[in-house]
Write a protein that holds these residues in place. Structure first.
Motif, mmCIF file in Angstrom:
data_model
loop_
_atom_site.group_PDB
_atom_site.id
_atom_site.type_symbol
_atom_site.label_atom_id
_atom_site.label_comp_id
_atom_site.label_asym_id
_atom_site.label_seq_id
_atom_site.Cartn_x
_atom_site.Cartn_y
_atom_site.Cartn_z
ATOM 1 N N ALA A 102 -13.833 -47.581 10.718
ATOM 2 C CA ALA A 102 -15.388 -47.520 10.210
ATOM 3 C C ALA A 102 -16.140 -47.509 11.673
ATOM 4 O O ALA A 102 -17.114 -46.922 11.375
ATOM 5 C CB ALA A 102 -15.568 -48.558 9.413
ATOM 6 N N TYR A 103 -15.586 -48.229 12.530
ATOM 7 C CA TYR A 103 -16.192 -48.279 13.973
ATOM 8 C C TYR A 103 -15.633 -47.627 15.092
ATOM 9 O O TYR A 103 -16.528 -47.344 16.016
ATOM 10 C CB TYR A 103 -16.401 -49.816 14.435
ATOM 11 N N CYS A 104 -14.433 -47.069 15.258
ATOM 12 C CA CYS A 104 -13.989 -46.685 16.268
ATOM 13 C C CYS A 104 -13.906 -45.254 16.341
ATOM 14 O O CYS A 104 -13.335 -44.605 15.618
ATOM 15 C CB CYS A 104 -12.590 -47.477 16.727
ATOM 16 N N ASP A 105 -14.381 -44.803 17.545
ATOM 17 C CA ASP A 105 -14.196 -43.246 17.727
ATOM 18 C C ASP A 105 -13.160 -43.174 18.635
ATOM 19 O O ASP A 105 -12.757 -44.230 19.335
ATOM 20 C CB ASP A 105 -15.287 -42.691 18.345
ATOM 21 N N ASN A 155 -17.058 -52.556 27.468
ATOM 22 C CA ASN A 155 -18.081 -51.969 26.391
ATOM 23 C C ASN A 155 -17.527 -52.110 24.934
ATOM 24 O O ASN A 155 -17.612 -50.877 24.521
ATOM 25 C CB ASN A 155 -18.681 -50.808 26.965
ATOM 26 N N LYS A 157 -15.932 -51.899 21.385
ATOM 27 C CA LYS A 157 -16.585 -51.926 19.946
ATOM 28 C C LYS A 157 -16.344 -53.190 19.178
ATOM 29 O O LYS A 157 -17.049 -53.526 18.181
ATOM 30 C CB LYS A 157 -16.032 -50.675 19.139
ATOM 31 N N GLN A 186 -23.608 -56.380 23.389
ATOM 32 C CA GLN A 186 -24.430 -55.795 22.493
ATOM 33 C C GLN A 186 -23.220 -54.696 21.874
ATOM 34 O O GLN A 186 -22.538 -53.907 22.483
ATOM 35 C CB GLN A 186 -25.473 -55.128 23.154
ATOM 36 N N HIS A 187 -23.640 -54.346 20.508
ATOM 37 C CA HIS A 187 -22.890 -53.488 19.981
ATOM 38 C C HIS A 187 -21.271 -53.767 19.759
ATOM 39 O O HIS A 187 -20.426 -52.902 19.386
ATOM 40 C CB HIS A 187 -22.953 -51.812 20.529
ATOM 41 N N CYS A 188 -20.906 -54.925 20.068
ATOM 42 C CA CYS A 188 -19.529 -55.376 19.788
ATOM 43 C C CYS A 188 -19.417 -56.186 18.636
ATOM 44 O O CYS A 188 -20.317 -56.923 18.353
ATOM 45 C CB CYS A 188 -19.009 -56.100 20.924
ATOM 46 N N LEU A 189 -18.359 -55.996 17.843
ATOM 47 C CA LEU A 189 -18.483 -56.846 16.605
ATOM 48 C C LEU A 189 -17.357 -57.888 16.707
ATOM 49 O O LEU A 189 -16.200 -57.474 17.247
ATOM 50 C CB LEU A 189 -17.841 -55.856 15.587
ATOM 51 N N PRO A 213 -24.811 -59.199 11.198
ATOM 52 C CA PRO A 213 -23.946 -57.681 11.554
ATOM 53 C C PRO A 213 -23.154 -57.602 12.443
ATOM 54 O O PRO A 213 -22.392 -56.655 12.557
ATOM 55 C CB PRO A 213 -25.426 -56.886 11.654
ATOM 56 N N ARG A 214 -23.039 -58.802 13.100
ATOM 57 C CA ARG A 214 -22.055 -58.566 14.199
ATOM 58 C C ARG A 214 -20.708 -59.358 13.742
ATOM 59 O O ARG A 214 -19.723 -59.471 14.849
ATOM 60 C CB ARG A 214 -22.571 -59.300 15.558
ATOM 61 N N THR A 241 -22.579 -53.275 6.465
ATOM 62 C CA THR A 241 -21.056 -53.089 6.828
ATOM 63 C C THR A 241 -20.340 -52.826 5.246
ATOM 64 O O THR A 241 -19.549 -51.870 5.382
ATOM 65 C CB THR A 241 -20.431 -54.145 7.359
#
Lengths: 366, 366
Positions: A102-105, A155, A157, A186-189, A213-214, A241
């Protein structure tokens, strides 16, 4: 003339998260006498869950409710959150795969401790993300400062952490987890794998704040509820999520009996309390063994104890010797943790058998 | 401050492959009296499988063998192929997801009939591939020439086909499937969903040629074996394909009881033969109903029959009326197939109830 695999799969080496005890048994040509290597519960299922398995067996011809409505209602009531904050899946293993997907490219950074959960690492590789690790601290705790620092530098995810931890059994109290959340880039879960949460000291566990949300928290019926073979777990996360998971999850992945048995077990607080008490006794037993052998063990908040046999070599030899003696246990094969052997709590006779053989093996090696 | 979803997920609309009967029951406020909409088996599980479920229930605390060794050995012997040609997974649903993931990069073309299996389409979207469809032929068969042509024009990675087909019940004999394989464009894989293969005429089924790298066949214990709620299926493919699946599949996705019950059921040929005979009787019943109502039905090689009620509107009204009468059935909501209502074979009393209500509803609408 054959079809071409996806780019990710074409570049992926073969790997297996775990070699199962059944494979090892086939190699040794006979079943283990003592199976205490996979942190399965020795205390079985709740009688209420067993009753459901028996009474509903002939309805195993029906698919499950793909929304897991009733179970999610029960869980929501249990934690005073909304049903929309809960997703049910094929154990934490399945839900971790879903999360990475869901989160990783491809190429995205993911951070974890070196020696943490192999199946998580397997999913990270499987979706083409980039696994970055930092060693455990010398005291066998997750090095949360280093993890956060690494996540920040790269950086990342996702930051994965088991709490209580596997394979060490250590536990981070509420304030330590809150600190991670504060420092998280930021933007890390933060993925909190709480497979062993039932064994943790209640008062210290991060309260369930579903709408952060994190944060995603992973729970399972495999450990305290004794249902590893029924493949059912759940995750608690923000509505966004969960809604995203609903777009890609396997809607009919969990069995009907699993779903019903989990609901029944959730309602059997007395049973789970007994398991927790029995497991605590078992840990005491293993700690006493460590004292008898004059070796350290890590204070554990799970259904296993890791014993420090002094060196990586000796730990390897111990597991091999125990294997030959009909005992299945595992060890973490990474620096810092490599000198440990991890013992799952069994029932009293299993513990007696394990302790005897462990002591014999250890004394033959020193 | 929240984490960002992957590119694929960010662009993905919400979708659900199927609304389960449990959801519809919650909407109507009471359970269905007749549940014949999901092609579940009305004939339950093999007594041998039931015995295993009961005797092994207290070992549901153990994980399954992640290699599914014993079951794959049995399947290999059954089809005279190697264990390395078989992968076991969480039903065909899970294996189809694995297949799309293994072969498709985002944007890759995938071909299927318009109105074929929604869960396959769901996975195609979920991995960012591009679904291309061609309508069924007017005789309700898959238009294999058009499918192959579309695959060729679009340089498709995958061509999906159910055989026997769902939701029509039609069947492509051996030569028709061999023709597809001959004409298949380079680098395109044929996915044959054989969920209903036990109901197909033996002599016409494509023999299992496991080493053809352009073919994957999907089978399940959900239909003839009556184990939909145990979530277990398998795929037969070349060793290379299976080895690739092993790199990304959920190793602990299938339950221990499911695995053992499937093995037991596979050994109960007499039971499966009875189910097949009972299902044939049920189909005769539904065909007689169609004759009584003077409407066409599609000759079926599955555990369901599709009845032609004359128009899409009427089909929609039929399903709605039956729903109100306590009957769960489904209809395909696409051109050509839209005028059908699909009836799963039930036991005799269920069939009697369904036929009465179906006839009443139909007569009230014409």
């Amino acid at each position: 003339m054959s079809a071409r695999f996806s780019k990710i799969l074409s570049a992926l080496p073969a790997s297996t998260p775990f070699v199962g005890p059944e494979t090892l048994e086939r190699m040794r040509g006979s079943p283990y006498e003592v199976r205490l290597g996979a942190n399965e519960s020795a205390f079985g299922l709740s009688p209420k869950a067993m009753a459901v398995l028996r009474s509903e067996a002939d309805r195993a011809s029906w698919y499950c409710d793909p929304e897991h409505f009733d179970l999610r209602e029960l869980l929501a009531a249990e934690f005073s959150i909304a049903r929309e904050n809960i997703v049910v899946g094929e154990g934490i293993d399945g839900l971790l795969g879903l999360t990475v997907r869901a989160y990783c490219d491809p190429g995205d950074a993911v951070v974890t401790s070196l020696g943490a959960y192999p199946t998580f690492n397997y999913h990270v590789a499987g979706f083409g993300a980039r696994l970055l690790t930092t060693p455990y601290r010398p005291d066998c705790h997750n090095d949360t400062a280093a993890l956060v620092d690494l996540a920040r530098r790269e950086n990342a995810k996702l930051l994965y952490l088991a709490n209580p931890d596997n394979p060490t059994g250590t536990f981070l109290g509420r304030s330590a987890v809150e600190e991670i959340l504060e420092d998280l880039p930021q933007h890390c879960l933060l993925l909190l794998d709480e497979a062993y949460y039932e064994f943790a000291p209640d008062q210290d566990l991060l309260p369930v704040i579903a709408e952060d949300p994190r944060l995603i928290r992973f729970r399972t019926f495999s450990k305290a509820h004794g249902m590893a073979g029924l493949r059912i777990g759940y995750a608690i996360a923000s509505r966004d999520t969960i809604a995203a998971f609903d777009k890609i999850r396997l809607h009919f992945g969990v069995g009907r009996l699993s779903q019903l048995a989990a609901a029944a077990s959730l309602g059997d607080r007395a049973f789970v309390a007994t398991v927790i008490a029995d497991v605590a006794k078992g840990r005491d037993d293993y700690e006493a063994l460590a004292r008898d052998l004059n070796i350290p063990s890590i204070p554990s908040f799970t259904n296993f104890v890791a014993l420090d046999v002094g060196s990586e070599d000796r730990s390897q030899q111990m597991v091999h010797k125990l294997h030959e003696m009909g005992v299945f246990v595992r060890r973490p094969g990474v620096p810092i943790l490599g000198r440990f052997v991890r013992l799952t709590v069994g029932k009293t006779p299993e513990r007696v058998a394990l302790k005897e053989r462990f002591a014999d093996a250890f004394r033959s090696l020193i």
